[in-house]
Design a protein around this motif. Sequence first.
Motif, PDB file in Angstrom:
ATOM      1  N   ASP A  79      25.655  42.843  48.787  1.00  0.00           N
ATOM      2  CA  ASP A  79      24.856  42.838  47.560  1.00  0.00           C
ATOM      3  C   ASP A  79      25.192  41.580  46.772  1.00  0.00           C
ATOM      4  O   ASP A  79      26.373  41.281  46.547  1.00  0.00           O
ATOM      5  N   GLU A 129      25.139  40.819  43.742  1.00  0.00           N
ATOM      6  CA  GLU A 129      25.818  41.016  42.461  1.00  0.00           C
ATOM      7  C   GLU A 129      27.215  41.613  42.654  1.00  0.00           C
ATOM      8  O   GLU A 129      28.196  41.086  42.143  1.00  0.00           O
ATOM      9  N   THR A 130      27.287  42.710  43.385  1.00  0.00           N
ATOM     10  CA  THR A 130      28.567  43.413  43.521  1.00  0.00           C
ATOM     11  C   THR A 130      29.425  42.895  44.666  1.00  0.00           C
ATOM     12  O   THR A 130      30.628  43.142  44.705  1.00  0.00           O
ATOM     13  N   ARG A 170      33.624  37.721  35.148  1.00  0.00           N
ATOM     14  CA  ARG A 170      33.013  38.557  36.176  1.00  0.00           C
ATOM     15  C   ARG A 170      33.346  40.000  35.855  1.00  0.00           C
ATOM     16  O   ARG A 170      34.513  40.365  35.703  1.00  0.00           O
ATOM     17  N   GLN A 171      32.333  40.844  35.754  1.00  0.00           N
ATOM     18  CA  GLN A 171      32.504  42.159  35.148  1.00  0.00           C
ATOM     19  C   GLN A 171      33.344  43.126  35.973  1.00  0.00           C
ATOM     20  O   GLN A 171      33.993  43.997  35.426  1.00  0.00           O
ATOM     21  N   HIS A 172      33.329  43.019  37.289  1.00  0.00           N
ATOM     22  CA  HIS A 172      34.067  43.976  38.115  1.00  0.00           C
ATOM     23  C   HIS A 172      35.550  43.613  38.122  1.00  0.00           C
ATOM     24  O   HIS A 172      35.964  42.627  38.720  1.00  0.00           O
TER      25      HIS A 172
END
Length: 478
Positions: free
Chosen positions: A211, A213-214, A402-404
């Motif tokens: 993916d 994004e992830t 980066r959000q994760h």
Amino acid sequence: MAGHMTPEEFRQYGRQVVDRIADYLAGVEQYPVRSAVRPGDVRAQLPASPPERGEPYDDVLADLDRVLLPGVTHWQHPNFFAYFPSNTSGPSILGDLLSAGLGVQGMVWATSPAATELETVVVDWLAELLDLPAHFRTDSRGGGVIQDSASSAALVAVLAALHRASGGKVGADGITGRYTMYVSSQTHSSLEKAGRIAGLGAANVRSVDVDPETLEMNPAHLRALIEQDVAAGATPALVCATIGTTSTTAVDPVRAIGEICREHGIWLHVDAAYAGVAAVCPELRWINDGVAEYADSYATNPHKWLLTNFDCGVLWVADRRPLIDALSILPEYLRNPASESGQVIDYRDWQVPLGRRFRALKLWSVIRWYGAEGLREHIRTGVALAQELAALVAADPDFELRQHHPFGLVCFRPLRTDALELMERVNSSGQLYLTHTKIGDEVWLRMAIGSPATTSAHVATAWETLQTAGKRISPGRR
């Protein structure tokens, strides 16, 4: 001519070595994090030939200070944020010292029963601490084994998967026909290396899309690749799903991947080398979703984030039979009544080398010293400090976060300066050490928090160092 070191001489110098290690750990912050020596500097200070006569051990210790310490990068430094943590701790060091002092070779049960049986207990303890499925325990059909690293765990998983997929033919006849395995662009490079060593060939290590994004593996593309390969006459042998990728700690959808593996009879290996130990904390056990139902093998490294010094990677299998059948060779000189009774485990059949160190001693020491409560506190501290760093990054308009970041790794990038130049500037200063990754065409900086010596103050100071260094770089370079 020097003779063997006597017990009294060992006692004398051993005390000095333990004192030096204690002083080093207490004062590690005085050193620059990353060694500043140039290639060849250390070697140039060492004799080209070995000594003809033995030398006093005092001279060895003096050269440790004079020659070697300047060439050491200090992985236990509270400002070491590169790669992933490589924790050590007092009980782990003492366990390793005991292992070296006993000097046993635990290749089969008979060569040191305690080495085998302690390892069996300790890997079962760890499985319980991580809430892994009951069939991974040694008193079930599966079991665990301490490997040197997740790379070796990956290799033996591939060999076991090939054995099962071929009905034992690969071990007997070599690889005939085409076998495939499946990884993503985010999977650790050790999996591709394992495929090459096992004889699949790089072309048969298939890359599954992620993916965008992830960065999680895309199950739909995995299914499509498998179906294409089966239609072309290939036999899919193994899929690797990752819990906490090296680049960004992305977590692959193990359950969805496992369902596809089960449909096609494919071995599912779960690589949780870094993040797997986080499951000592109940609030982080979401990472185990799908493992109990679908994983054929699972690997994590206590030597990264669980206070146990390298080397100590644990591999569990849901069914030990394919692993043992793939790796067992029994020459006459290893035959013994205990092994032939079928009542003992011979861990030589669970790994590539014959020989085995008594690694269980250090993991046993760590678990007994800290207990489940202490191990959870260590992981929670790393996660909390990572959240503190993430909040600092998010508040600065000159950086993108980066959000994760559910574990101890935070990824971010400067928006007005060159990321690699910023990284090299702070690394060369000796104040801190971090590494980078690439996502698409963008360079992101990685700060991995997990040293037991790191505090909120170290995180805040590291961020100030990055901000200050960024302002000194000409804007507009990216």
